[in-house]
Design a protein around this motif. Structure first.
Motif, PDB file in Angstrom:
ATOM      1  N   THR A   1       0.863  -1.180   0.000  1.00 42.64           N
ATOM      2  CA  THR A   1       0.000   0.000   0.000  1.00 42.64           C
ATOM      3  C   THR A   1       0.905   1.236   0.000  1.00 42.64           C
ATOM      4  OG1 THR A   1       0.006   0.161   2.411  1.00 42.64           O
ATOM      5  CG2 THR A   1      -1.751  -1.213   1.390  1.00 42.64           C
ATOM      6  N   ALA A   2       0.292   2.404  -0.044  1.00 45.17           N
ATOM      7  CA  ALA A   2       1.071   3.649   0.062  1.00 45.17           C
ATOM      8  C   ALA A   2       1.885   3.653   1.356  1.00 45.17           C
ATOM      9  CB  ALA A   2       0.139   4.848  -0.002  1.00 45.17           C
ATOM     10  N   ARG A   3       1.272   3.235   2.453  1.00 44.93           N
ATOM     11  CA  ARG A   3       1.983   3.200   3.738  1.00 44.93           C
ATOM     12  C   ARG A   3       3.167   2.226   3.677  1.00 44.93           C
ATOM     13  NH1 ARG A   3       0.303   4.910   8.712  1.00 44.93           N
ATOM     14  NH2 ARG A   3      -1.875   4.920   8.023  1.00 44.93           N
ATOM     15  N   ASP A   4       2.977   1.095   3.007  1.00 43.46           N
ATOM     16  CA  ASP A   4       4.051   0.113   2.884  1.00 43.46           C
ATOM     17  C   ASP A   4       5.247   0.672   2.120  1.00 43.46           C
ATOM     18  OD1 ASP A   4       2.533  -1.858   4.239  1.00 43.46           O
ATOM     19  OD2 ASP A   4       1.655  -2.574   2.357  1.00 43.46           O
ATOM     20  N   VAL A   5       4.989   1.514   1.127  1.00 41.25           N
ATOM     21  CA  VAL A   5       6.088   2.138   0.372  1.00 41.25           C
ATOM     22  C   VAL A   5       6.945   2.960   1.326  1.00 41.25           C
ATOM     23  CG1 VAL A   5       6.672   3.833  -1.419  1.00 41.25           C
ATOM     24  CG2 VAL A   5       4.855   2.162  -1.839  1.00 41.25           C
ATOM     25  N   VAL A   6       6.300   3.774   2.154  1.00 46.50           N
ATOM     26  CA  VAL A   6       7.047   4.607   3.103  1.00 46.50           C
ATOM     27  C   VAL A   6       7.742   3.722   4.136  1.00 46.50           C
ATOM     28  CG1 VAL A   6       6.901   6.485   4.787  1.00 46.50           C
ATOM     29  CG2 VAL A   6       5.489   6.553   2.721  1.00 46.50           C
ATOM     30  N   ASP A   7       7.082   2.669   4.576  1.00 47.54           N
ATOM     31  CA  ASP A   7       7.683   1.758   5.545  1.00 47.54           C
ATOM     32  C   ASP A   7       8.949   1.116   4.967  1.00 47.54           C
ATOM     33  OD1 ASP A   7       7.478   0.520   8.182  1.00 47.54           O
ATOM     34  OD2 ASP A   7       7.119  -1.345   7.079  1.00 47.54           O
ATOM     35  N   HIS A   8       8.903   0.739   3.688  1.00 46.04           N
ATOM     36  CA  HIS A   8      10.084   0.178   3.025  1.00 46.04           C
ATOM     37  C   HIS A   8      11.227   1.200   3.013  1.00 46.04           C
ATOM     38  CE1 HIS A   8      12.688  -1.711   0.065  1.00 46.04           C
ATOM     39  NE2 HIS A   8      12.643  -0.597  -0.630  1.00 46.04           N
ATOM     40  N   ILE A   9      10.905   2.425   2.631  1.00 46.51           N
ATOM     41  CA  ILE A   9      11.934   3.468   2.564  1.00 46.51           C
ATOM     42  C   ILE A   9      12.550   3.709   3.940  1.00 46.51           C
ATOM     43  CG2 ILE A   9      12.241   5.977   2.246  1.00 46.51           C
ATOM     44  CD1 ILE A   9      12.354   4.511  -0.384  1.00 46.51           C
ATOM     45  N   VAL A  10      11.719   3.815   4.950  1.00 46.03           N
ATOM     46  CA  VAL A  10      12.235   4.034   6.307  1.00 46.03           C
ATOM     47  C   VAL A  10      13.084   2.841   6.739  1.00 46.03           C
ATOM     48  CG1 VAL A  10      11.573   4.282   8.747  1.00 46.03           C
ATOM     49  CG2 VAL A  10      10.433   5.655   6.990  1.00 46.03           C
ATOM     50  N   GLY A  11      12.617   1.632   6.467  1.00 47.04           N
ATOM     51  CA  GLY A  11      13.388   0.439   6.815  1.00 47.04           C
ATOM     52  C   GLY A  11      14.740   0.395   6.124  1.00 47.04           C
ATOM     53  N   MET A  12      14.768   0.767   4.849  1.00 50.47           N
ATOM     54  CA  MET A  12      16.033   0.779   4.111  1.00 50.47           C
ATOM     55  C   MET A  12      16.988   1.834   4.668  1.00 50.47           C
ATOM     56  SD  MET A  12      16.070  -1.738   2.077  1.00 50.47           S
ATOM     57  CE  MET A  12      17.576  -1.337   1.183  1.00 50.47           C
ATOM     58  N   HIS A  13      16.448   2.951   5.138  1.00 50.57           N
ATOM     59  CA  HIS A  13      17.301   3.941   5.803  1.00 50.57           C
ATOM     60  C   HIS A  13      17.987   3.296   7.009  1.00 50.57           C
ATOM     61  CE1 HIS A  13      15.539   7.042   3.297  1.00 50.57           C
ATOM     62  NE2 HIS A  13      16.271   7.959   3.888  1.00 50.57           N
ATOM     63  N   GLY A  14      17.219   2.502   7.762  1.00 55.46           N
ATOM     64  CA  GLY A  14      17.798   1.816   8.915  1.00 55.46           C
ATOM     65  C   GLY A  14      18.940   0.891   8.520  1.00 55.46           C
ATOM     66  N   TYR A  15      18.775   0.156   7.414  1.00 53.15           N
ATOM     67  CA  TYR A  15      19.836  -0.733   6.945  1.00 53.15           C
ATOM     68  C   TYR A  15      21.083   0.040   6.539  1.00 53.15           C
ATOM     69  CZ  TYR A  15      16.593  -4.662   6.854  1.00 53.15           C
ATOM     70  OH  TYR A  15      15.708  -5.639   7.210  1.00 53.15           O
ATOM     71  N   MET A  16      20.906   1.223   5.959  1.00 56.25           N
ATOM     72  CA  MET A  16      22.049   2.025   5.532  1.00 56.25           C
ATOM     73  C   MET A  16      22.845   2.541   6.726  1.00 56.25           C
ATOM     74  SD  MET A  16      22.003   2.014   2.223  1.00 56.25           S
ATOM     75  CE  MET A  16      21.391   0.335   2.397  1.00 56.25           C
ATOM     76  N   LEU A  17      22.212   2.621   7.897  1.00 51.01           N
ATOM     77  CA  LEU A  17      22.879   3.143   9.091  1.00 51.01           C
ATOM     78  C   LEU A  17      23.735   2.099   9.799  1.00 51.01           C
ATOM     79  CD1 LEU A  17      19.882   5.148  10.586  1.00 51.01           C
ATOM     80  CD2 LEU A  17      21.873   6.095   9.375  1.00 51.01           C
ATOM     81  N   ILE A  18      23.414   0.825   9.617  1.00 50.43           N
ATOM     82  CA  ILE A  18      24.091  -0.248  10.356  1.00 50.43           C
ATOM     83  C   ILE A  18      25.611  -0.237  10.160  1.00 50.43           C
ATOM     84  CG2 ILE A  18      24.330  -2.760  10.569  1.00 50.43           C
ATOM     85  CD1 ILE A  18      21.260  -2.900  10.048  1.00 50.43           C
ATOM     86  N   PRO A  19      26.131  -0.130   8.912  1.00 56.13           N
ATOM     87  CA  PRO A  19      27.598  -0.127   8.761  1.00 56.13           C
ATOM     88  C   PRO A  19      28.274   1.056   9.459  1.00 56.13           C
ATOM     89  CG  PRO A  19      26.543  -0.586   6.664  1.00 56.13           C
ATOM     90  CD  PRO A  19      25.460  -0.161   7.609  1.00 56.13           C
ATOM     91  N   ALA A  20      27.537   2.134   9.671  1.00 53.59           N
ATOM     92  CA  ALA A  20      28.101   3.306  10.344  1.00 53.59           C
ATOM     93  C   ALA A  20      27.940   3.208  11.859  1.00 53.59           C
ATOM     94  CB  ALA A  20      27.435   4.578   9.820  1.00 53.59           C
ATOM     95  N   GLY A  21      27.403   2.074  12.330  1.00 59.71           N
ATOM     96  CA  GLY A  21      27.221   1.899  13.761  1.00 59.71           C
ATOM     97  C   GLY A  21      26.067   2.710  14.321  1.00 59.71           C
ATOM     98  N   ARG A  22      25.154   3.082  13.464  1.00 57.47           N
ATOM     99  CA  ARG A  22      23.990   3.883  13.872  1.00 57.47           C
ATOM    100  C   ARG A  22      22.726   3.068  13.664  1.00 57.47           C
ATOM    101  NH1 ARG A  22      25.268   9.565  13.852  1.00 57.47           N
ATOM    102  NH2 ARG A  22      27.430   9.667  14.525  1.00 57.47           N
TER     103      ARG A  22
END
Length: 193
Positions: free
Chosen positions: A37-58
């Motif tokens: 859904t529209a909400r799922d699109v935003v949830d995916h984007i937010v989740g992917m932001h979280g994955y991008m932070l892991i290598p930086a220890g964030r």
């Protein structure tokens, strides 16, 4: 580094404006991604932001979820990624990724920054907003995606190839060869323009 950070900021701002324009009753509307859904699109984007932070220890602090407040959740994720891009030591930190070893900033640029453009289109389509992508982004994404080796594209089109529930591209949607580049890009990644 500044070019990557500025590109991310511009794309994140455009995505944020789309999120802010979604009316409350539209969050359950179907997106071009079959399972989202529209909400799922935003949830995916937010989740992917979280994955991008892991290598930086964030990590994302999780104070606000997309279910509670999609805009606030995206703004928090955006701020966290911008903090990494603004810190030269974190931005240049290298880690192993599915695409090989790269810096945090390069990983952000190749994954989440590009996702903001493509999933921004998904969100716009789902909620009746302007679907026009930045022409420079379209050219850049066409160039990078159309040069991916065929065997990798095949993996991208194979559901679960990168993990349960992960589908990078859908089956290609054939569009006329003389169609606008945005339409050809969308068809290539499995969207019906």
């Amino acid at each position: 580094m500044e070019e990557i950070a500025e590109r991310y900021r511009r794309r994140a701002e455009a995505f944020e404006q789309k999120v802010a324009a979604v009316r409350p009753e539209q969050w359950g509307d179907q997106s071009p991604c079959e399972k989202w859904t529209a909400r799922d699109v935003v949830d995916h984007i937010v989740g992917m932001h979280g994955y991008m932070l892991i290598p930086a220890g964030r990590s994302l602090d999780g104070a606000t979820t997309v279910q509670e407040d999609p805009l606030a959740a995206f703004q928090a994720a955006r701020a966290a990624v911008e903090a990494v891009l603004d810190d030269p030591a974190l931005a240049k930190q290298e880690s192993d990724t599915p695409a090989g070893r790269m810096t945090s900033e390069a990983h952000i640029d190749q994954v989440i920054s590009d996702d903001l453009v493509l999933h921004g289109w998904d969100l716009a389509r789902a909620t009746g907003q302007d679907e026009t992508m930045d022409p420079g982004d379209v050219e850049r994404l066409w160039s990078s995606n159309s040069s991916i080796p065929p065997e990798v594209i095949e993996m991208y089109r194979t559901p679960d190839a990168f993990g349960p529930g992960i589908e990078v591209f859908g089956p290609e949607v054939v569009v006329p060869a003389d169609a606008p580049l945005q339409d050809r890009l969308l068809g290539f990644i499995g969207r019906t323009p």
